[in-house]
Design a protein around this motif. Structure first.
Motif, short mmCIF file in Angstrom:
data_model
loop_
_atom_site.label_atom_id
_atom_site.label_comp_id
_atom_site.label_asym_id
_atom_site.label_seq_id
_atom_site.Cartn_x
_atom_site.Cartn_y
_atom_site.Cartn_z
N TYR A 58 0.83 -1.21 0.00
CA TYR A 58 0.00 0.00 0.00
C TYR A 58 0.86 1.27 0.00
O TYR A 58 0.46 2.30 -0.54
CB TYR A 58 -0.93 0.00 1.20
N ALA A 59 2.04 1.18 0.61
CA ALA A 59 2.93 2.34 0.60
C ALA A 59 3.40 2.65 -0.82
O ALA A 59 3.44 3.83 -1.24
CB ALA A 59 4.14 2.07 1.50
N ARG A 60 3.75 1.62 -1.59
CA ARG A 60 4.17 1.84 -2.98
C ARG A 60 3.01 2.38 -3.82
O ARG A 60 3.21 3.20 -4.72
CB ARG A 60 4.71 0.54 -3.57
N GLU A 61 1.82 1.91 -3.54
CA GLU A 61 0.66 2.40 -4.28
C GLU A 61 0.34 3.86 -3.95
O GLU A 61 -0.02 4.65 -4.83
CB GLU A 61 -0.57 1.53 -3.96
N ALA A 62 0.51 4.23 -2.69
CA ALA A 62 0.11 5.57 -2.26
C ALA A 62 1.16 6.62 -2.56
O ALA A 62 0.81 7.80 -2.74
CB ALA A 62 -0.16 5.55 -0.75
N LEU A 63 2.43 6.25 -2.63
CA LEU A 63 3.49 7.25 -2.74
C LEU A 63 3.33 8.18 -3.94
O LEU A 63 3.41 9.41 -3.78
CB LEU A 63 4.85 6.54 -2.78
N PRO A 64 3.12 7.69 -5.18
CA PRO A 64 2.99 8.64 -6.30
C PRO A 64 1.82 9.60 -6.14
O PRO A 64 1.95 10.80 -6.43
CB PRO A 64 2.80 7.72 -7.51
N LYS A 65 0.69 9.11 -5.67
CA LYS A 65 -0.49 9.97 -5.53
C LYS A 65 -0.30 10.97 -4.38
O LYS A 65 -0.76 12.12 -4.48
CB LYS A 65 -1.73 9.10 -5.29
N VAL A 66 0.34 10.54 -3.32
CA VAL A 66 0.60 11.46 -2.21
C VAL A 66 1.55 12.56 -2.65
O VAL A 66 1.37 13.73 -2.30
CB VAL A 66 1.17 10.68 -1.00
N LEU A 67 2.56 12.21 -3.42
CA LEU A 67 3.50 13.22 -3.90
C LEU A 67 2.83 14.21 -4.85
O LEU A 67 3.13 15.41 -4.83
CB LEU A 67 4.69 12.56 -4.59
N ASP A 68 1.90 13.72 -5.68
CA ASP A 68 1.14 14.63 -6.54
C ASP A 68 0.32 15.61 -5.70
O ASP A 68 0.24 16.80 -5.99
CB ASP A 68 0.22 13.84 -7.47
#
Length: 306
Positions: free
Chosen positions: A84-94
């Motif tokens: 879930y961390a890998r999934e969330a990281l790009p969207k959180v950075l956006d």
């Protein structure tokens, strides 16, 4: 402190040259100074070793307490899932890019509005009494009102009025609420800086022919701002963190992006990712604030200008 005695440069008996060779006239520390420096270095090494050891022991103890807790397996699965961390990281950075833009725009607006309010509160003369009252009421109200309530009033209340020509964008409304609240805090910081400037500075400026406005602009405000740089930077650090509250209006920032993933997966790892992103953004600003504060303290201790 003692120095090794040397013959004057250029003395043939001392082996020098006529124009004084630097090597013949070089400073040589005394044995006492060398011993003192050696002791200081040894003490610094011991202090570093003790600090490192105590930090390691504390970290190991905390780790053992956490991993041996009965609910640790479930907590690790819920809050520290790598997938879930890998999934969330790009969207959180956006979403974090929105927080950064809010910080830049709101930070400038807060500084300008806070300065105007502080100047209004320090204006002298009975003719400015209504302006001083309004500025005081503004700072008292928005410093006392919780930021989350200010956001709800602005983000949810303004669209409900259905005013023509008034935006309903949650990003703009959230930024407005942040500006209203933080400008009240910054205004008090500026006012403290203005009042810390000795009245003789203003009197000297007036005696040189400057008007009240010129004295305020060229003499008082530069000194006031320099003295208040550390608390101003601290307020900007707090503003950076509170930009995440605009998510209550639906703006997709780092917090909202994490909330969307967490609501779909029922896993809270995205919140940890968003929190770490804010920490990574805040630490450089905090260290810069500490550096500025230490630099100003050193200059103040040396009697230099602030």
């Amino acid at each position: 402190m003692t120095f090794t005695e040397r013959e004057p440069a250029g003395n043939p008996d001392a082996g020098g040259t006529a124009d004084g060779v630097a090597g013949d006239d070089a400073y040589v520390p005394s044995e006492r100074r060398i011993a003192r420096e050696r002791h200081r270095r040894g003490r610094a090494r011991r202090a570093t070793a003790v600090a490192a050891l105590s930090t390691l022991v504390t970290g190991v103890v905390l780790y053992l307490i956490v991993v041996r807790a009965p609910g640790w397996p479930r907590t690790r699965e819920t809050f520290f899932d790598a997938g879930y961390a890998r999934e969330a990281l790009p969207k959180v950075l956006d979403g974090l890019w929105l927080n950064v833009r809010l910080l830049l725009v709101c930070g400038i607006a807060v500084l300008v509005l806070g300065m105007l309010i502080a100047v209004a509160r320090t204006l002298r003369g009975p003719v400015f009494f209504p302006l001083r009252v309004l500025a005081t009421a503004y700072t008292d109200f928005f410093r006392g009102l919780p930021l989350i309530i200010t956001l709800m009033i602005v983000v949810l209340g303004v669209p409900a009025l259905r005013l023509q020509g008034v935006t309903v964008d949650p990003v703009l409304l959230g930024g407005t609420a942040l500006t209203l609240t933080y400008s009240a805090y910054v205004a008090e910081v500026f006012r403290a800086g203005i009042e810390s400037v000795h009245p003789s500075q203003r009197a000297a400026a007036r005696s040189l022919g400057l008007t009240h406005r010129q004295a305020l602009r060229h003499v008082v405000l530069p000194q006031a701002v320099r003295r208040q740089v550390p608390p101003l930077l601290n307020d900007l650090v707090s503003l950076q963190k509170d930009t995440g509250l605009v998510s209550i209006g639906g703006a997709v920032d780092a917090v909202r992006a994490a909330d969307i993933i967490a609501g779909r997966s029922l896993n809270y790892t995205p919140y940890i990712v968003a929190g770490l992103a804010f920490v990574a953004l805040t630490i450089p600003m905090t260290r810069f604030t500490d550096w500025v504060t230490a630099r100003m303290d050193r200059r103040r201790a040396q009697g230099g200008n602030l």
